[in-house]
Design a protein around this motif. Structure first.
Motif, PDB file in Angstrom:
ATOM      1  N   ARG A 272       0.828  -1.216   0.000  1.00  0.00           N
ATOM      2  CA  ARG A 272       0.000   0.000   0.000  1.00  0.00           C
ATOM      3  C   ARG A 272       0.864   1.268   0.000  1.00  0.00           C
ATOM      4  O   ARG A 272       0.538   2.260  -0.642  1.00  0.00           O
ATOM      5  N   GLY A 273       1.983   1.211   0.716  1.00  0.00           N
ATOM      6  CA  GLY A 273       2.897   2.349   0.725  1.00  0.00           C
ATOM      7  C   GLY A 273       3.493   2.603  -0.653  1.00  0.00           C
ATOM      8  O   GLY A 273       3.593   3.748  -1.100  1.00  0.00           O
ATOM      9  N   LEU A 274       3.867   1.535  -1.352  1.00  0.00           N
ATOM     10  CA  LEU A 274       4.405   1.693  -2.709  1.00  0.00           C
ATOM     11  C   LEU A 274       3.337   2.174  -3.677  1.00  0.00           C
ATOM     12  O   LEU A 274       3.613   3.004  -4.554  1.00  0.00           O
ATOM     13  N   LEU A 275       2.111   1.688  -3.517  1.00  0.00           N
ATOM     14  CA  LEU A 275       1.014   2.174  -4.355  1.00  0.00           C
ATOM     15  C   LEU A 275       0.866   3.683  -4.166  1.00  0.00           C
ATOM     16  O   LEU A 275       0.727   4.427  -5.134  1.00  0.00           O
TER      17      LEU A 275
ATOM     18  N   ILE B  76       7.018   8.932  -6.904  1.00  0.00           N
ATOM     19  CA  ILE B  76       8.300   8.624  -6.284  1.00  0.00           C
ATOM     20  C   ILE B  76       8.672   7.170  -6.556  1.00  0.00           C
ATOM     21  O   ILE B  76       7.868   6.268  -6.349  1.00  0.00           O
ATOM     22  N   ILE B  77       9.911   6.966  -7.041  1.00  0.00           N
ATOM     23  CA  ILE B  77      10.479   5.625  -7.143  1.00  0.00           C
ATOM     24  C   ILE B  77      11.433   5.497  -5.959  1.00  0.00           C
ATOM     25  O   ILE B  77      12.392   6.269  -5.843  1.00  0.00           O
ATOM     26  N   HIS B  78      11.194   4.556  -5.063  1.00  0.00           N
ATOM     27  CA  HIS B  78      12.011   4.425  -3.857  1.00  0.00           C
ATOM     28  C   HIS B  78      13.436   3.995  -4.182  1.00  0.00           C
ATOM     29  O   HIS B  78      14.394   4.506  -3.625  1.00  0.00           O
ATOM     30  N   CYS B  79      13.587   3.026  -5.074  1.00  0.00           N
ATOM     31  CA  CYS B  79      14.889   2.537  -5.576  1.00  0.00           C
ATOM     32  C   CYS B  79      15.675   1.673  -4.599  1.00  0.00           C
ATOM     33  O   CYS B  79      16.775   1.225  -4.930  1.00  0.00           O
ATOM     34  N   ASP B  80      15.178   1.405  -3.402  1.00  0.00           N
ATOM     35  CA  ASP B  80      15.933   0.578  -2.456  1.00  0.00           C
ATOM     36  C   ASP B  80      15.005  -0.167  -1.499  1.00  0.00           C
ATOM     37  O   ASP B  80      15.221  -0.177  -0.285  1.00  0.00           O
ATOM     38  N   ILE B  81      13.968  -0.800  -2.055  1.00  0.00           N
ATOM     39  CA  ILE B  81      13.059  -1.592  -1.226  1.00  0.00           C
ATOM     40  C   ILE B  81      13.762  -2.896  -0.846  1.00  0.00           C
ATOM     41  O   ILE B  81      14.197  -3.651  -1.706  1.00  0.00           O
TER      42      ILE B  81
ATOM     43  N   VAL C  79      14.342   3.735 -16.229  1.00  0.00           N
ATOM     44  CA  VAL C  79      13.683   2.959 -15.182  1.00  0.00           C
ATOM     45  C   VAL C  79      12.327   3.573 -14.846  1.00  0.00           C
ATOM     46  O   VAL C  79      12.110   4.769 -15.029  1.00  0.00           O
ATOM     47  N   THR C  80      11.441   2.724 -14.367  1.00  0.00           N
ATOM     48  CA  THR C  80      10.091   3.124 -13.988  1.00  0.00           C
ATOM     49  C   THR C  80       9.815   2.656 -12.566  1.00  0.00           C
ATOM     50  O   THR C  80      10.684   2.058 -11.922  1.00  0.00           O
ATOM     51  N   VAL C  81       8.597   2.858 -12.102  1.00  0.00           N
ATOM     52  CA  VAL C  81       8.203   2.377 -10.771  1.00  0.00           C
ATOM     53  C   VAL C  81       8.304   0.860 -10.674  1.00  0.00           C
ATOM     54  O   VAL C  81       8.330   0.313  -9.581  1.00  0.00           O
ATOM     55  N   LYS C  82       8.410   0.190 -11.821  1.00  0.00           N
ATOM     56  CA  LYS C  82       8.504  -1.277 -11.811  1.00  0.00           C
ATOM     57  C   LYS C  82       9.791  -1.764 -11.148  1.00  0.00           C
ATOM     58  O   LYS C  82       9.875  -2.924 -10.768  1.00  0.00           O
ATOM     59  N   VAL C  83      10.798  -0.895 -10.963  1.00  0.00           N
ATOM     60  CA  VAL C  83      11.997  -1.330 -10.236  1.00  0.00           C
ATOM     61  C   VAL C  83      11.641  -1.588  -8.766  1.00  0.00           C
ATOM     62  O   VAL C  83      12.190  -2.504  -8.149  1.00  0.00           O
ATOM     63  N   ASP C  84      10.720  -0.812  -8.211  1.00  0.00           N
ATOM     64  CA  ASP C  84      10.267  -1.057  -6.836  1.00  0.00           C
ATOM     65  C   ASP C  84       9.425  -2.332  -6.765  1.00  0.00           C
ATOM     66  O   ASP C  84       9.496  -3.073  -5.784  1.00  0.00           O
ATOM     67  N   VAL C  85       8.625  -2.582  -7.790  1.00  0.00           N
ATOM     68  CA  VAL C  85       7.819  -3.817  -7.832  1.00  0.00           C
ATOM     69  C   VAL C  85       8.754  -5.020  -7.805  1.00  0.00           C
ATOM     70  O   VAL C  85       8.536  -5.983  -7.073  1.00  0.00           O
ATOM     71  N   TYR C  86       9.840  -4.949  -8.582  1.00  0.00           N
ATOM     72  CA  TYR C  86      10.823  -6.031  -8.616  1.00  0.00           C
ATOM     73  C   TYR C  86      11.406  -6.268  -7.219  1.00  0.00           C
ATOM     74  O   TYR C  86      11.450  -7.395  -6.738  1.00  0.00           O
TER      75      TYR C  86
ATOM     76  N   ILE D 191      -1.655  -5.546  -4.788  1.00  0.00           N
ATOM     77  CA  ILE D 191      -2.537  -5.509  -3.618  1.00  0.00           C
ATOM     78  C   ILE D 191      -3.799  -6.322  -3.880  1.00  0.00           C
ATOM     79  O   ILE D 191      -4.240  -7.103  -3.029  1.00  0.00           O
ATOM     80  N   GLN D 192      -4.390  -6.179  -5.056  1.00  0.00           N
ATOM     81  CA  GLN D 192      -5.607  -6.924  -5.386  1.00  0.00           C
ATOM     82  C   GLN D 192      -5.346  -8.426  -5.401  1.00  0.00           C
ATOM     83  O   GLN D 192      -6.169  -9.211  -4.944  1.00  0.00           O
ATOM     84  N   MET D 193      -4.184  -8.838  -5.913  1.00  0.00           N
ATOM     85  CA  MET D 193      -3.847 -10.268  -5.925  1.00  0.00           C
ATOM     86  C   MET D 193      -3.582 -10.774  -4.512  1.00  0.00           C
ATOM     87  O   MET D 193      -4.019 -11.863  -4.143  1.00  0.00           O
ATOM     88  N   LEU D 194      -2.866  -9.993  -3.701  1.00  0.00           N
ATOM     89  CA  LEU D 194      -2.592 -10.408  -2.326  1.00  0.00           C
ATOM     90  C   LEU D 194      -3.878 -10.518  -1.518  1.00  0.00           C
ATOM     91  O   LEU D 194      -4.028 -11.420  -0.694  1.00  0.00           O
ATOM     92  N   ASP D 195      -4.821  -9.590  -1.749  1.00  0.00           N
ATOM     93  CA  ASP D 195      -6.107  -9.608  -1.048  1.00  0.00           C
ATOM     94  C   ASP D 195      -7.024 -10.728  -1.529  1.00  0.00           C
ATOM     95  O   ASP D 195      -8.029 -11.018  -0.894  1.00  0.00           O
TER      96      ASP D 195
END
Length: 155
Positions: free
Chosen positions: A5-8, A18-23, A75-82, A131-135
């Motif tokens: 939820r925080g990343l969303l 914001i891309i966090h880049c270090d999850i 790079v996109t937000v998908k780096v945080d997803v990874y 989130i939808q898949m986890l829920d």
């Protein structure tokens, strides 16, 4: 779920994306009520309005860095997803009797993690879909091999 939820929020709901880049686990803190909180925004990258990707030097921690960093591509937000997918799944359920006792839930979580670590960033879901898949709201299809570009054959 708190980290998802925080990343969303960072990816889709902030006025500045914001891309966090270090999850990674070391950058997840627990508050007084054991709610997970994302910390250490030292490597974060802000995107301007209507910007979906950025070019920057490699950022992150070995083992959590998405493959696109090494391809010299934007790079996109998908780096945080990874990074959220985290290859070390045993550390997520180690000594967790609830996770071990609910194998269907564990299987769903593992499959979501595999979707998150897809080498092809276009196959990685958004954090909203994660989130939808986890829920359990969205069905989690069986994921493909996460590293098809790294497969080598022996002759």
């Amino acid at each position: 779920m708190g980290i998802a939820r925080g990343l969303l929020y960072l990816h889709e709901e902030c006025c500045t994306q914001i891309i966090h880049c270090d999850i990674k686990p070391q950058n997840i803190l627990l508050d007084d009520y054991y709610n997970a909180r994302i910390s250490d925004f030292g490597l974060a990258k802000l995107l301007t309005l209507n910007q979906s990707h950025t070019s920057t030097a490699i950022r992150g921690t070995k083992g959590y860095v998405a493959p696109e960093w090494f391809r010299n591509t934007p790079v996109t937000v998908k780096v945080d997803v990874y990074s959220f997918g985290e290859r070390r799944l045993s550390t997520l359920v180690e000594d967790d009797p609830d996770a071990i006792s609910d194998m269907n839930k564990l299987q769903r979580f593992v499959m979501v993690a595999i979707w998150c670590i897809q080498e092809d960033l276009s196959l990685r879901p958004t954090m909203r879909k994660v989130i939808q898949m986890l829920d359990g709201v969205l069905e989690v299809p069986f994921p493909p091999c996460p590293w098809p570009f790294n497969v080598t054959s022996r002759n």
